[in-house]
Design an enzyme around this catalytic site. Structure first.
Site, short mmCIF file in Angstrom:
data_model
loop_
_atom_site.label_atom_id
_atom_site.label_comp_id
_atom_site.label_asym_id
_atom_site.label_seq_id
_atom_site.Cartn_x
_atom_site.Cartn_y
_atom_site.Cartn_z
CE LYS A 8 73.35 17.91 46.70
NZ LYS A 8 72.27 17.11 47.33
NE ARG B 145 74.49 7.88 52.33
CZ ARG B 145 73.17 7.69 52.30
NH1 ARG B 145 72.65 6.48 52.21
NH2 ARG B 145 72.36 8.73 52.39
N1 BES Z 1 74.64 17.03 51.42
C1 BES Z 1 73.49 16.31 51.07
C2 BES Z 1 72.40 16.34 52.12
C3 BES Z 1 71.70 17.65 52.28
C4 BES Z 1 70.76 18.08 51.37
C5 BES Z 1 71.94 18.42 53.39
C6 BES Z 1 70.10 19.26 51.57
C7 BES Z 1 71.27 19.60 53.59
C8 BES Z 1 70.35 20.03 52.69
C9 BES Z 1 73.86 14.84 50.84
O1 BES Z 1 75.10 14.61 50.32
C10 BES Z 1 72.86 14.30 49.89
O2 BES Z 1 72.86 14.72 48.77
N2 BES Z 1 72.04 13.39 50.37
C11 BES Z 1 71.04 12.80 49.57
C12 BES Z 1 71.06 11.33 49.86
C13 BES Z 1 70.24 10.51 48.92
C14 BES Z 1 70.84 10.55 47.53
C15 BES Z 1 70.22 9.11 49.46
C16 BES Z 1 69.70 13.41 49.97
O3 BES Z 1 69.48 13.71 51.13
O4 BES Z 1 68.87 13.61 49.07
MN MN Z 2 75.11 14.67 48.20
#
Ligand code: BES
Ligand code: MN
Ligand code: ZN
Length: 497
Positions: free
Chosen positions: A278, A352
């Site tokens: 990230k 997931r």
């Molecule tokens: N934990 C994150 C989702 C998230 C991001 C929750 C910001 C709250 C605030 C999750 O694991 C994630 O990174 N999801 C990705 C999925 C994508 C790679 C398909 C997302 O939401 O960008």
């Molecule tokens: Mn994630």
């Protein structure tokens, strides 16, 4: 904080502060009127002078007024008679926040005497106790030195009407029990990720098991999970020095013949994104990526504290998602416990994967219904903002959850989970991939999970927008513990019959 319910007169109540409501049109509910009369219209004089603000929860104090026994009379602007549940609670929160800044150590509150079109005094008292516990919630564990403390340590929800005392008493006890779950959830989520690891969560679960007789806790380590073939969950864990844990908290409040509600929480104690790392900005907030797990802990605690007559299992998949020489990578194909294979297209879509195996494993409890809770997608925050959690899955179960959200003020809204969305997960090499692309990102995440809940009455809740921040601060809201508590109460009505 010592919480009680009391039947007493506002005029003779001896306390550091007596809280009295003033209606939006400046009329005085009965207890306020009684004090006003006893003290020669001193309250009316203040109100007529325009010294009490118009917004719900505004306060104005009078000290040692002749005719009243209290040290302070705190006038509180009441909610409008048609105010929403959230507006009522926000008013209470504002009033109690200013009370905590006064020198009063005990308060007797008649706030539930202000009329409302839909809420009875006991329902108002419920909201008041939640607001009180919210306004006095602290998380000081990691501050050195003495954090400023409020002197307020006793609070009574009071009524001059003896016939409603029993109802108010029950409401206070119930709200306090539910908030003990909210507070546990908030405490866990606010704990920094160097402390709140998967092993920490497992230890906390065992401790909770010792606190409640009706609770049985078991924990699976890596070896056990490997034996069970949990290739999806374990792949996420591989990049971290903190080993994963799978936790089950079984609460038995009803006869064994009743199938349990199974809550499954995403417990990613820190989500760096892994190799699909990230951006640095606000990455610290990914300590909240275990808020699904925290909600499961909170719901179990609330159910046990309320002694709900229902059967409940809280399952938590606890893992840390880190980049490492041994981390899983984009392109990897994983074999999940279900036997289904998954192509990893992004290691940041890890929640997931954790839930896939946790949900498959949870079928062993033969659930009446299965609900997973997860801070799963940024897309969910885009879709619903911070006001509602997303629910999707079995329509009847979703309707029950939306209703529980409405009734508890901890709102949720349904998104469609049509099979069409599954197409976005197609993979050339595996059964499907863990990435659905940006259109409908919250839903494709749900579609992915649906591959692991076949034959179950199941709903998925994405709480990415609601689990934090809270009231403008970067800390946990404890949502959706209040929604889940309300839902479990309705289940208990059927399981105790
Ligand atoms: N934990 C994150 C989702 C998230 C991001 C929750 C910001 C709250 C605030 C999750 O694991 C994630 O990174 N999801 C990705 C999925 C994508 C790679 C398909 C997302 O939401 O960008
Ligand atoms: Mn994630
Ligand atoms: Zn995540």
């Amino acid at each position: 904080m010592r919480l009680t319910a009391r039947s007493t007169s506002a005029v003779t109540a001896k306390a550091g502060a007596v809280l009295l409501p003033v209606s939006t049109d400046n009329s005085l509910p009965a207890p306020t009127k009684a004090v006003d009369t006893a003290c020669g219209k001193a309250l009316s004089a203040l109100i007529d002078a325009g010294d009490l603000g118009k917004s719900a929860g505004s306060t104005a104090s009078l000290h040692r007024v002749k005719g009243a026994a209290a040290e302070r009379i705190v006038l509180v602007r009441a909610h409008a008679a048609d105010a929403s549940l959230g507006e009522v609670e926000n008013g209470y929160y504002a009033a109690i926040t200013s009370l905590t800044k006064s020198g009063a150590s005990d308060a007797v509150s008649f706030l539930n005497a202000a009329g409302h079109d839909r809420f009875e005094p006991n329902e108002l008292a419920h909201l008041e106790i939640c607001a009180l516990r919210d306004a006095t919630y602290r998380h000081d564990t990691f501050k050195s030195g003495d954090a400023p403390k409020s002197t307020l340590n006793r609070y009574a929800a009071a009524t001059e009407d003896k016939t409603s005392l029993a109802m108010i008493k029950r409401a206070v006890a119930k709200a306090d029990a539910i908030y003990s779950g909210v507070a546990l959830s908030r405490d866990l989520a606010n704990t920094p990720p160097n402390v709140c690891t998967p092993v920490f969560l497992a230890d906390r679960a065992r401790a909770l098991g010792k606190e409640h007789d009706a609770l049985k806790v078991s924990v699976l380590d890596e070896k056990r999970m490997a034996k069970l073939g949990m290739g999806a969950l374990l792949a996420v864990a591989r990049g971290s020095r903190n080993p994963p844990r799978l936790i089950a908290m079984e609460y038995q409040g009803a006869a064994k013949r009743h199938k349990p509600i199974v809550l499954v929480g995403k417990g990613v104690t820190f989500d760096t994104g892994g190799i699909s790392i990230k951006p640095s900005a606000a990455m610290d907030e990914m300590k909240f990526d275990m808020c699904g797990a925290a909600a499961v802990f909170g719901a179990v605690q609330a159910a046990a504290a309320m002694k709900l007559k229902c059967n409940l299992v809280g399952v938590v998949g606890a893992v840390e998602n880190m980049p490492d020489g041994d981390a899983y990578r984009p392109g990897d194909v994983l074999t999940s416990m279900s036997g289904k294979t998954i192509e990893v297209l992004n290691t940041d879509a890890e929640g997931r994967l954790v839930l896939a195996d946790a949900l498959t494993w949870s079928a062993r409890f033969k659930p009446a219904a299965m609900i997973d809770l997860a801070t799963l997608t940024g897309a969910c925050v885009v879709a619903l903002g911070r006001h509602a959690s997303a629910v999707m899955g079995d329509d009847a179960l979703c309707a029950d959850l939306v209703m529980a959200g409405q009734d508890s003020g901890d709102r949720a809204w349904q998104l469609p989970l049509w099979d069409d969305y599954k197409k976005q997960l197609e993979s050339v090499v595996a059964d499907f991939s863990n990435l659905g692309g940006s259109p409908g990102g919250a839903i494709t995440a749900g579609a992915f999970l649906s591959h692991f809940t076949e034959g179950q009455c199941w709903a998925h809740m994405d709480i990415a927008g609601t689990a934090w921040p809270h009231r403008g601060r970067k800390w946990s809201s404890g949502r959706p513990v209040r929604l889940l508590s309300r839902y479990l109460e309705t289940v208990a009505e059927t399981q105790s019959a």
